[in-house]
Design a protein around this motif. Sequence first.
Motif, PDB file in Angstrom:
ATOM      1  N   SER A  88       0.748  -1.397  -0.326  1.00 39.77           N
ATOM      2  CA  SER A  88       0.266   0.191  -0.250  1.00 39.77           C
ATOM      3  C   SER A  88       1.254   1.096  -0.111  1.00 39.77           C
ATOM      4  O   SER A  88       1.696   1.514   0.964  1.00 39.77           O
ATOM      5  N   LEU A  89       1.003   1.962  -0.803  1.00 36.60           N
ATOM      6  CA  LEU A  89       1.535   3.106  -0.960  1.00 36.60           C
ATOM      7  C   LEU A  89       0.422   4.299  -0.094  1.00 36.60           C
ATOM      8  O   LEU A  89       0.434   5.441  -1.240  1.00 36.60           O
ATOM      9  N   GLY A  90       0.071   4.320   0.623  1.00 43.08           N
ATOM     10  CA  GLY A  90      -0.475   5.327   1.642  1.00 43.08           C
ATOM     11  C   GLY A  90      -2.211   5.420   0.965  1.00 43.08           C
ATOM     12  O   GLY A  90      -2.841   6.043   0.901  1.00 43.08           O
ATOM     13  N   TYR A  91      -2.299   4.040   0.220  1.00 45.89           N
ATOM     14  CA  TYR A  91      -3.440   4.222   0.011  1.00 45.89           C
ATOM     15  C   TYR A  91      -4.542   4.303   1.236  1.00 45.89           C
ATOM     16  O   TYR A  91      -5.684   5.129   0.877  1.00 45.89           O
ATOM     17  N   GLY A  92      -4.910   3.673   2.132  1.00 42.98           N
ATOM     18  CA  GLY A  92      -5.377   4.392   3.275  1.00 42.98           C
ATOM     19  C   GLY A  92      -5.706   5.650   3.760  1.00 42.98           C
ATOM     20  O   GLY A  92      -6.861   5.695   3.797  1.00 42.98           O
ATOM     21  N   TYR A  93      -4.660   5.851   3.026  1.00 40.74           N
ATOM     22  CA  TYR A  93      -4.639   7.220   4.104  1.00 40.74           C
ATOM     23  C   TYR A  93      -5.002   8.210   2.558  1.00 40.74           C
ATOM     24  O   TYR A  93      -6.386   9.239   2.453  1.00 40.74           O
ATOM     25  N   ALA A  94      -4.490   8.352   1.465  1.00 40.28           N
ATOM     26  CA  ALA A  94      -5.722   8.629   0.428  1.00 40.28           C
ATOM     27  C   ALA A  94      -7.249   8.391  -0.232  1.00 40.28           C
ATOM     28  O   ALA A  94      -7.667   9.178  -0.489  1.00 40.28           O
ATOM     29  N   ALA A  95      -7.184   7.123   0.632  1.00 41.22           N
ATOM     30  CA  ALA A  95      -8.759   6.948   0.275  1.00 41.22           C
ATOM     31  C   ALA A  95      -9.596   8.333   1.512  1.00 41.22           C
ATOM     32  O   ALA A  95     -11.011   8.685   0.849  1.00 41.22           O
ATOM     33  N   ILE A  96      -9.623   8.742   2.092  1.00 40.04           N
ATOM     34  CA  ILE A  96      -9.673   9.899   3.480  1.00 40.04           C
ATOM     35  C   ILE A  96     -10.185  10.877   2.325  1.00 40.04           C
ATOM     36  O   ILE A  96     -10.821  11.440   2.278  1.00 40.04           O
ATOM     37  N   ILE A  97      -9.022  11.482   1.639  1.00 48.62           N
ATOM     38  CA  ILE A  97      -8.961  12.050   0.777  1.00 48.62           C
ATOM     39  C   ILE A  97      -9.999  11.968  -0.199  1.00 48.62           C
ATOM     40  O   ILE A  97     -10.811  12.525  -0.977  1.00 48.62           O
ATOM     41  N   VAL A  98     -10.019  11.053  -1.409  1.00 48.49           N
ATOM     42  CA  VAL A  98     -10.988  10.359  -1.851  1.00 48.49           C
ATOM     43  C   VAL A  98     -12.439  10.268  -1.137  1.00 48.49           C
ATOM     44  O   VAL A  98     -13.064  11.085  -1.842  1.00 48.49           O
ATOM     45  N   ALA A  99     -13.037   9.956  -0.483  1.00 52.82           N
ATOM     46  CA  ALA A  99     -14.257   9.579   0.654  1.00 52.82           C
ATOM     47  C   ALA A  99     -14.552  11.926   0.895  1.00 52.82           C
ATOM     48  O   ALA A  99     -15.794  11.960   0.628  1.00 52.82           O
ATOM     49  N   TRP A 100     -13.841  12.316   1.169  1.00 50.69           N
ATOM     50  CA  TRP A 100     -14.249  13.465   1.644  1.00 50.69           C
ATOM     51  C   TRP A 100     -14.411  13.931   0.287  1.00 50.69           C
ATOM     52  O   TRP A 100     -15.592  15.003  -0.250  1.00 50.69           O
ATOM     53  N   LEU A 101     -13.044  14.043  -0.903  1.00 48.47           N
ATOM     54  CA  LEU A 101     -13.926  15.157  -2.032  1.00 48.47           C
ATOM     55  C   LEU A 101     -14.894  14.206  -2.460  1.00 48.47           C
ATOM     56  O   LEU A 101     -16.299  15.228  -3.304  1.00 48.47           O
ATOM     57  N   ALA A 102     -15.533  13.520  -3.226  1.00 50.94           N
ATOM     58  CA  ALA A 102     -17.023  12.770  -3.194  1.00 50.94           C
ATOM     59  C   ALA A 102     -17.868  13.683  -2.708  1.00 50.94           C
ATOM     60  O   ALA A 102     -19.168  13.219  -2.775  1.00 50.94           O
ATOM     61  N   ARG A 103     -18.128  13.928  -1.092  1.00 54.05           N
ATOM     62  CA  ARG A 103     -18.837  14.549  -0.371  1.00 54.05           C
ATOM     63  C   ARG A 103     -19.534  13.625   0.153  1.00 54.05           C
ATOM     64  O   ARG A 103     -21.542  14.203  -0.388  1.00 54.05           O
ATOM     65  N   GLY A 104     -19.523  12.125   0.702  1.00 57.65           N
ATOM     66  CA  GLY A 104     -20.675  11.520   0.457  1.00 57.65           C
ATOM     67  C   GLY A 104     -21.405  10.597  -0.366  1.00 57.65           C
ATOM     68  O   GLY A 104     -22.211   9.729  -0.285  1.00 57.65           O
ATOM     69  N   SER A 105     -20.646  11.268  -1.829  1.00 66.48           N
ATOM     70  CA  SER A 105     -21.939   9.747  -2.537  1.00 66.48           C
ATOM     71  C   SER A 105     -20.780   9.376  -3.118  1.00 66.48           C
ATOM     72  O   SER A 105     -19.610   9.625  -3.867  1.00 66.48           O
ATOM     73  N   PRO A 106     -21.520   7.938  -3.188  1.00 68.23           N
ATOM     74  CA  PRO A 106     -19.952   7.073  -3.457  1.00 68.23           C
ATOM     75  C   PRO A 106     -20.027   7.220  -5.291  1.00 68.23           C
ATOM     76  O   PRO A 106     -19.171   6.846  -5.377  1.00 68.23           O
ATOM     77  N   LEU A 107     -21.092   7.805  -6.129  1.00 71.36           N
ATOM     78  CA  LEU A 107     -20.359   7.698  -7.266  1.00 71.36           C
ATOM     79  C   LEU A 107     -19.504   8.965  -7.871  1.00 71.36           C
ATOM     80  O   LEU A 107     -18.738   8.643  -8.504  1.00 71.36           O
ATOM     81  N   ALA A 108     -19.987   9.561  -6.783  1.00 71.04           N
ATOM     82  CA  ALA A 108     -18.268  10.543  -6.862  1.00 71.04           C
ATOM     83  C   ALA A 108     -17.028   9.816  -6.802  1.00 71.04           C
ATOM     84  O   ALA A 108     -16.497  10.754  -7.142  1.00 71.04           O
ATOM     85  N   ALA A 109     -17.295   9.046  -5.674  1.00 68.93           N
ATOM     86  CA  ALA A 109     -16.113   8.966  -5.834  1.00 68.93           C
ATOM     87  C   ALA A 109     -15.471   8.105  -6.671  1.00 68.93           C
ATOM     88  O   ALA A 109     -14.101   8.049  -6.690  1.00 68.93           O
ATOM     89  N   ILE A 110     -16.212   7.637  -7.837  1.00 69.03           N
ATOM     90  CA  ILE A 110     -15.487   7.033  -8.508  1.00 69.03           C
ATOM     91  C   ILE A 110     -14.105   7.810  -9.114  1.00 69.03           C
ATOM     92  O   ILE A 110     -13.193   7.790 -10.274  1.00 69.03           O
ATOM     93  N   ILE A 111     -15.035   8.810  -8.987  1.00 72.20           N
ATOM     94  CA  ILE A 111     -14.278  10.556 -10.074  1.00 72.20           C
ATOM     95  C   ILE A 111     -13.741  10.798  -9.313  1.00 72.20           C
ATOM     96  O   ILE A 111     -12.096  10.743 -10.309  1.00 72.20           O
ATOM     97  N   THR A 112     -13.945  11.412  -7.494  1.00 70.99           N
ATOM     98  CA  THR A 112     -12.506  11.872  -7.218  1.00 70.99           C
ATOM     99  C   THR A 112     -11.583  10.554  -7.274  1.00 70.99           C
ATOM    100  O   THR A 112     -10.045  10.877  -6.946  1.00 70.99           O
TER     101      THR A 112
END
Lengths: 367, 286, 383
Positions: free
Chosen positions: A282-306
């Motif tokens: 893991s190249l820090g994926y667990g922490y980067a995922a926090i950013i992915v989730a935040w950018l997606a603002r709670g939307s699972p579909l937006a998470a694809i884009i982020t």
Amino acid sequence: MKRLGPFRVERVLVPSGAWVLTVSLGAVAAALVAAGMIFWAFGINPLRAYAMIFAGTLADRRAAPEILRQATPLLLGGLGLVLAFRAQFWNIGAEGQLLAGAVAATGVALFTPIPAPWLLPAMFVAGFLGGALWGMLPTLLRLKLEVNEVVSTLMMNYVALFSVEWLIHGPWKGKTAFGFAYTDTFPEAARLALIPGTRVHWPTLVLGIALAGALAFFLGRARLGFEIRVLGENPVAARYAGIDPVRTILLAMVFSAGAAGLAGVGEVAGIHHKLLAPGQVSLGYGYAAIIVAWLARGSPLAAIITALFLGLIYSSGDVMKVTLQMPFRVTDVFNGLILFFLIGSERLLNYRLRWAPGGRPVETADA
Amino acid sequence: MLEWVLTAIVRALAVSTPLLWASLGEIYAERSGVINLGVEGMMILGALSAFVVAQVTGYPVAGLLAAAAAGGLAALLHAFVSVTLRANQYVSGLALTMLGLGLAGVLGRGWEGTPLLNTLPEISWLTYMGLLLAAGLWLVLHHTRMGMVIRSTGESPAAADALGVNVYLVRYLCVVFGGVLAGVAGGFLSVAYRPSWTEGMTAGLGWIAIAITIFAGWDPLRAVAGAFLFGALFHLSFRLQAWIQPEALRMMPFAFTILVLAATAGRRRGQGAPEALGLPYASGER
Amino acid sequence: MRWLTILVVLVLAGSLAAPGIAQQKLKAGFVYVGPIGDYGWTHAHDFARKIAEKKLPWLETLYVEKVPEGQTESFIDKLIQQGARVIFTTSFGFMDGTLAAAKRYPNQIFAHASGFKRAPNVATYMADFYQVYYLNGLMAGAVTKSGKIGYVGAFPIPEVKRHIGAFALGARAVNPKATVHVRWIYEWFSPTAAKEATEALIAEGADVFAFTEDSPTVVQVAAKRGLPSFGHYSPMHKFAPKHMVSGQLVHWDKIYVDFLSKVYAGKYTAENLANVDYWWLLAEGAAELGGDFGMPINPEWAGRMQAVKVGTPDLGRLSVYDLVMKRLAQMSDPKVTFEPFTGPIKDRKGVLRVQSGKRMTVGELNTMEWAAPGVVGPWPKEP
């Protein structure tokens, strides 16, 4: 109500998707301008630098798939965190849960006699369960003993890290690894298929996209999804509605940690075909995922884009390292700047510009 | 046996110094309601500033002052984003960590591989000052009006606001204070603990400081115990290698933290996180 | 319009001729696993890259640092896109990626450090200094007063194990009761861990130190207590001018210059590398004894070395100083008349590992897991 020339600035409670996109893109553009100054400080023409980054990522037939490859674990981890954050459970432990999933998949791949067509599905199931189990301890500690989950999940990351080190240096050290800290390589049946000509392990990616859709549906339509949302947004109301917080958060975390575990399976089964040093899995994926989730603002579909967006940023960093021969830490500066501008622009989301020239009194509901 | 204990104490004091300084700062920031996950970034910027200034001027103390300034400036950014812009504090902190590590790595190129000429001893006045600071901060927090003001902004900013407290100012000051202490903690690393500069030399200590903050129940005196415990366990994880598997020992401090948290769960009623921790506050809003 | 046509024709002709001119310069790409600012493995490779670039006027180099193993191929692609014709991958973990890339680029030349799989266009190379560690061990045995020597190890892999083994064999050759106490930190780079491990060893009574970690931390910690140490990989003498006895230094540039020169001369092509394996030691100049270049033994410690006398089966009774210099000469000789791992050698459990009169082969050295006598402490995967 403020005026900005011919425009009127209004407050908006829920910004439209288009406005979110516009503001976000504007923030990224501003960040790129700021980052351009870094290039300039290194004696590189920013425009030329960006041209090269574009040429090396999106425009490069060989490099573009790398974006997908990097985005895959980010998507899976990010989806899990979308759910956890929706339930107001601050799961900082995706990194450790990812490793737990990788370990479980490795165990199944190397040490069980499951035959070919069932091996990969079994690995994914094991990975999900491994990740879920790893997330269980902090969840139970929080639900039963009110132990703060930020610290317990964070600590579990370290425990996972050293557990993997123990495995690859000790009981699981490969006989064919020449003494180095790797397990044996996975059999063919335990390796994920790749998109021909690329190194993208598409089953994991498809799994991620499918999961995004499923999660979107679940949050919107399923009863448990509704309960999670209510619990996260208004715990008092949830209690009045008879929603059991223990059961709800528990189930949310099972999925959240399990999703991170799936990301781990993808890494070992799709890229490395063995278990290796945790910092390589893991190249820090667990922490980067926090950013992915935040950018997606709670939307699972937006998470694809982020997730794709973050993959693009990482790929740009790689181009900077090679083509522009910049020190590797410059990618962190880049990522940090982009994040800061995005964060800074959050406020703008709650405002809207309305065209109202000439001081015409405009009837608005939100005066 | 005595030698074991004495050595463990000495080593624990050394390792706990940066942890204590950083977590004390974080305690104040979080007590005022702002969570700062950027401690690692502030520490590394402090480490670089301290090394460069100490190397150039020949005065380690000047380096520490520079470190304090660097940490404070970085925290100011976080405060601006978290308090004025009311953005997501967790992500702002993460971004700060990234930015801090990145900037330090890029700017520090060329300073690597040179030993620092004038250094500070490990167990120096920094350590003792840390302990005194903890006592002082505890006193302020629980027995002065200022401390009450700080705590109220963290527990119920609306009520504090209604009573005339400038919530924004209090939060700004506490976050910057946290950054200053984190910067000094980082400076300790490059000027006293291991006098040289290598990028990434904080190696996760910032995250451990955050963990200690929570582990200590946001109390400065308990932070002393937490930092000390962690330092002692870290040292022991090498000392005990002759008898116990190294990997098991390396994970010991972290597993131990969880154990202690679980074991002391019952006794911690009323010592939870500040109510408004992590929630942006807007004057006039409910 | 005619002048335009002529111009276009000239440009086209020029670009067709260009490859011939461009071939005068050779571009090499270096893939690093760590940051070049670490004071260890990657730093040494980068240092060597710069030396090679200076020495070979026709050489241009590119490098990329901190490459994750899973992205080896991706970065190799990028380097090749930037014009690199020779690719050096400097970590064992890059092996699979290097070979896969080599298959896709059959006309490119690859060289993989510390690996063992080759191909028509993939060579392997390694600069090892277990011999230097033996010499360091001789000196450590002479210098220790408590008989306890400390070693801070990164990961328990064969490379580190054979270094510790050689070190222990050397120490025991001078002081048969000496013990080498090992502590593992499980990181290649961690100043905090290295520091605390050293402190723990000091608390146990160790008074001389060697280590495998990518920073001068152990040296600094030891020097602060007035204790001697041996530098590792990069010249660390300046971190403890009075307390560094000696150390191990590496010259990857010797291999790089040799390999690249042969490529440039056409001797090495993308077809004949399947048997090219550099295992370069003291004799080839890839390793050097000392805490700084050109200083095998710190003059501050020369006196002590000369004062301690030791008996040997083949050289009689002589001072440790002379013994070290003699062994150094023997191992630097192209005929390599002395090999530390010459049998009979039993491991610390008493099991015979090297037969009497035999030397360990390169393969055995590369897969060594046993602990030499005198080594005290945890030894994961001990057979």
